[in-house]
Design a protein around this motif. Structure first.
Motif, PDB file in Angstrom:
ATOM      1  N   VAL A  19       0.858  -1.187   0.000  1.00  0.00           N
ATOM      2  CA  VAL A  19       0.000   0.000   0.000  1.00  0.00           C
ATOM      3  C   VAL A  19       0.893   1.236   0.000  1.00  0.00           C
ATOM      4  CG1 VAL A  19      -1.670   1.355   1.330  1.00  0.00           C
ATOM      5  CG2 VAL A  19      -1.896  -1.141   1.201  1.00  0.00           C
ATOM      6  N   GLY A  20       0.538   2.213  -0.854  1.00  0.00           N
ATOM      7  CA  GLY A  20       1.285   3.466  -0.879  1.00  0.00           C
ATOM      8  C   GLY A  20       1.921   3.733  -2.223  1.00  0.00           C
ATOM      9  N   LEU A  21       2.972   4.522  -2.216  1.00  0.00           N
ATOM     10  CA  LEU A  21       3.650   4.878  -3.453  1.00  0.00           C
ATOM     11  C   LEU A  21       4.221   3.636  -4.134  1.00  0.00           C
ATOM     12  CD1 LEU A  21       5.607   8.154  -2.615  1.00  0.00           C
ATOM     13  CD2 LEU A  21       3.730   7.888  -4.239  1.00  0.00           C
ATOM     14  N   GLY A  22       3.805   3.397  -5.364  1.00  0.00           N
ATOM     15  CA  GLY A  22       4.283   2.235  -6.105  1.00  0.00           C
ATOM     16  C   GLY A  22       3.683   0.929  -5.646  1.00  0.00           C
ATOM     17  N   GLY A  23       2.683   0.980  -4.764  1.00  0.00           N
ATOM     18  CA  GLY A  23       2.080  -0.232  -4.235  1.00  0.00           C
ATOM     19  C   GLY A  23       0.935  -0.738  -5.084  1.00  0.00           C
ATOM     20  N   THR A  24       0.463  -1.937  -4.748  1.00  0.00           N
ATOM     21  CA  THR A  24      -0.675  -2.525  -5.458  1.00  0.00           C
ATOM     22  C   THR A  24      -1.950  -1.767  -5.141  1.00  0.00           C
ATOM     23  OG1 THR A  24       0.398  -4.694  -5.304  1.00  0.00           O
ATOM     24  CG2 THR A  24      -1.966  -4.663  -5.826  1.00  0.00           C
ATOM     25  N   ASP A  30     -11.712   5.335   2.712  1.00  0.00           N
ATOM     26  CA  ASP A  30     -12.445   5.080   1.475  1.00  0.00           C
ATOM     27  C   ASP A  30     -11.740   4.070   0.574  1.00  0.00           C
ATOM     28  OD1 ASP A  30     -10.280   6.561   0.649  1.00  0.00           O
ATOM     29  OD2 ASP A  30     -11.444   8.312   0.018  1.00  0.00           O
ATOM     30  N   GLY A  31     -10.551   3.605   0.994  1.00  0.00           N
ATOM     31  CA  GLY A  31      -9.825   2.632   0.186  1.00  0.00           C
ATOM     32  C   GLY A  31      -9.161   3.209  -1.030  1.00  0.00           C
ATOM     33  N   LEU A  32      -9.114   4.548  -1.102  1.00  0.00           N
ATOM     34  CA  LEU A  32      -8.562   5.202  -2.290  1.00  0.00           C
ATOM     35  C   LEU A  32      -7.249   5.912  -1.973  1.00  0.00           C
ATOM     36  CD1 LEU A  32     -11.851   6.814  -3.682  1.00  0.00           C
ATOM     37  CD2 LEU A  32     -10.822   4.623  -4.330  1.00  0.00           C
ATOM     38  N   ILE A  33      -6.320   5.833  -2.912  1.00  0.00           N
ATOM     39  CA  ILE A  33      -5.099   6.630  -2.859  1.00  0.00           C
ATOM     40  C   ILE A  33      -5.287   7.739  -3.897  1.00  0.00           C
ATOM     41  CG2 ILE A  33      -2.619   6.678  -3.226  1.00  0.00           C
ATOM     42  CD1 ILE A  33      -3.314   5.065  -0.815  1.00  0.00           C
ATOM     43  N   ASN A  34      -5.604   8.923  -3.414  1.00  0.00           N
ATOM     44  CA  ASN A  34      -5.989  10.008  -4.309  1.00  0.00           C
ATOM     45  C   ASN A  34      -4.816  10.552  -5.118  1.00  0.00           C
ATOM     46  OD1 ASN A  34      -8.673   9.958  -3.298  1.00  0.00           O
ATOM     47  ND2 ASN A  34      -8.013  11.165  -1.531  1.00  0.00           N
ATOM     48  N   GLU A  35      -5.111  11.051  -6.295  1.00  0.00           N
ATOM     49  CA  GLU A  35      -4.111  11.712  -7.142  1.00  0.00           C
ATOM     50  C   GLU A  35      -3.960  13.177  -6.728  1.00  0.00           C
ATOM     51  OE1 GLU A  35      -2.325  10.170  -9.255  1.00  0.00           O
ATOM     52  OE2 GLU A  35      -3.388   8.278  -9.495  1.00  0.00           O
ATOM     53  N   PRO A  36      -2.768  13.784  -6.870  1.00  0.00           N
ATOM     54  CA  PRO A  36      -1.520  13.073  -7.166  1.00  0.00           C
ATOM     55  C   PRO A  36      -1.040  12.303  -5.944  1.00  0.00           C
ATOM     56  CG  PRO A  36      -1.049  15.363  -6.736  1.00  0.00           C
ATOM     57  CD  PRO A  36      -2.545  15.241  -6.695  1.00  0.00           C
ATOM     58  N   ILE A  46       3.967   0.704   2.330  1.00  0.00           N
ATOM     59  CA  ILE A  46       3.910  -0.348   3.344  1.00  0.00           C
ATOM     60  C   ILE A  46       3.830  -1.691   2.639  1.00  0.00           C
ATOM     61  CG2 ILE A  46       2.635  -1.280   5.310  1.00  0.00           C
ATOM     62  CD1 ILE A  46       1.440   1.513   5.719  1.00  0.00           C
ATOM     63  N   ASP A  47       4.839  -2.521   2.843  1.00  0.00           N
ATOM     64  CA  ASP A  47       4.851  -3.868   2.273  1.00  0.00           C
ATOM     65  C   ASP A  47       4.433  -4.875   3.340  1.00  0.00           C
ATOM     66  OD1 ASP A  47       5.870  -3.331  -0.396  1.00  0.00           O
ATOM     67  OD2 ASP A  47       7.751  -2.790   0.593  1.00  0.00           O
ATOM     68  N   PRO A  48       3.686  -5.919   2.948  1.00  0.00           N
ATOM     69  CA  PRO A  48       3.270  -6.918   3.935  1.00  0.00           C
ATOM     70  C   PRO A  48       4.459  -7.475   4.716  1.00  0.00           C
ATOM     71  CG  PRO A  48       2.126  -7.270   1.864  1.00  0.00           C
ATOM     72  CD  PRO A  48       3.170  -6.223   1.598  1.00  0.00           C
ATOM     73  N   MET A  49       4.411  -7.329   6.033  1.00  0.00           N
ATOM     74  CA  MET A  49       5.441  -7.790   6.959  1.00  0.00           C
ATOM     75  C   MET A  49       6.784  -7.097   6.759  1.00  0.00           C
ATOM     76  SD  MET A  49       3.649  -9.452   8.873  1.00  0.00           S
ATOM     77  CE  MET A  49       4.982  -9.792  10.015  1.00  0.00           C
ATOM     78  N   GLY A  50       6.767  -5.985   6.043  1.00  0.00           N
ATOM     79  CA  GLY A  50       7.961  -5.154   5.934  1.00  0.00           C
ATOM     80  C   GLY A  50       8.167  -4.354   7.216  1.00  0.00           C
ATOM     81  N   ARG A  51       9.216  -3.557   7.254  1.00  0.00           N
ATOM     82  CA  ARG A  51       9.566  -2.845   8.481  1.00  0.00           C
ATOM     83  C   ARG A  51       8.452  -1.907   8.941  1.00  0.00           C
ATOM     84  NH1 ARG A  51      14.346   1.608   9.228  1.00  0.00           N
ATOM     85  NH2 ARG A  51      14.327   1.676  11.507  1.00  0.00           N
ATOM     86  N   THR A  52       7.856  -1.162   8.017  1.00  0.00           N
ATOM     87  CA  THR A  52       6.796  -0.230   8.390  1.00  0.00           C
ATOM     88  C   THR A  52       5.567  -0.977   8.898  1.00  0.00           C
ATOM     89  OG1 THR A  52       7.583   1.361   6.737  1.00  0.00           O
ATOM     90  CG2 THR A  52       5.358   1.686   7.595  1.00  0.00           C
ATOM     91  N   HIS A  53       5.208  -2.066   8.229  1.00  0.00           N
ATOM     92  CA  HIS A  53       4.055  -2.877   8.651  1.00  0.00           C
ATOM     93  C   HIS A  53       4.278  -3.422  10.062  1.00  0.00           C
ATOM     94  CE1 HIS A  53       1.191  -6.497   7.690  1.00  0.00           C
ATOM     95  NE2 HIS A  53       0.665  -5.641   8.534  1.00  0.00           N
TER      96      HIS A  53
END
Length: 270
Positions: A10-15, A44-50, A77-84
């Motif tokens: 989730v986030g920049l460059g995320g799915t 809302d489940g949205l990553i707004n532009e920009p 945030i990657d699954p089980m990554g440092r931020t997660h």
């Protein structure tokens, strides 16, 4: 919410799967106190532009900057990554704190409410430091300016700060855990609110007793610098060799309750 569960990044460059984004937004809203001046995010489940200016991205970056100490937060945030993992650590600590305050037993160990209110305070990676932990240092007269690393272990400083709020003078060299064995008076067995001292590789550790397991083999300890934060951690009872209370404390008025709430497993105390 207890923990954050996501299936994709989730986030920049995320799915940015809609349900994953909603989960992240909910988690960040729960942790708003850690990332001021962030305002409540619309779930809302949205990553707004920009993307670079979206509230969710901004909150992720602020969390990475303030809590992880990242100089160049990537907003992802990657699954089980440092931020997660760090978000889940903070969510668990918050849950433990809320539950502990609601379930706190009637006690003569008045300092425990103060200790409980500190649950969730944690180190900042790198050369930055959590100002609250620097306050702990000041209470124990420790000269450190960084809250991370073995040379800056702060369990004794945390106990010093808590006890000073209730006008109890810490021991000399209170930043050294083992010195707390000379505080007040020793008691024969652990009680709620008593201060436990144990030995570890390279030093010692000190924390407050909050309860025991049903079988009596484990103690649950509220302490600082337990996996780099203030939390409740489960330990083998036998590792704790000394228990002390203030000299004027009537231990006959206190008990050792069974602890059934959330806790971490014993780990790093450096």
């Amino acid at each position: 919410m207890s923990t954050l569960k996501i299936t994709e990044s989730v986030g920049l460059g995320g799915t940015n799967n809609i349900n994953d984004v909603k989960a992240v937004q909910t988690a960040l809203n729960t942790l708003l106190a850690l990332i001021p001046p962030t305002e409540v995010i619309n779930v809302d489940g949205l990553i707004n532009e920009p993307l670079e200016s979206a509230k969710t991205i901004a909150a992720i970056k602020l969390f990475q900057s303030k809590i992880l100490g990242q100089l160049r937060p990537d907003g992802r945030i990657d699954p089980m990554g440092r931020t997660h993992r760090k978000i889940n650590e903070k969510l668990i600590n918050l849950s433990v704190r809320s539950d502990a305050i609601l379930k706190m037993p009637a006690t003569y160990a008045v300092w425990m409410k103060t200790a409980i209110n500190e649950l969730g305070e944690s180190e900042v990676a790198g050369t930055k430091a959590n100002p609250r932990i620097l306050s702990y240092f000041k209470a124990s007269k420790f000269w450190g300016k960084d809250d991370s690393g073995g040379v800056n272990a702060w369990c004794g400083s945390f106990v010093s700060w808590v006890m000073k709020q209730h006008h109890y003078e810490p021991v000399k060299n209170a930043f050294r855990a083992k010195e707390w064995a000379t505080f007040g008076k020793k008691i024969d067995k652990p009680l709620y609110g008593s201060i436990g001292i144990k030995t570890r590789k390279g030093g010692g550790h000190v924390a407050f007793v909050v309860g025991q397991s049903a079988d009596g083999n484990s103690l649950f300890m509220l302490g600082g610098n337990q996996n780099n934060s203030v939390n409740v951690t489960k330990y083998n009872k036998d590792v704790w060799k000394t228990f002390v209370v203030p000299a004027d404390f009537d231990e006959s008025c206190e008990t050792l309750p069974i602890y059934t709430k959330k806790a971490l497993s014993a780990g790093s105390e450096e």
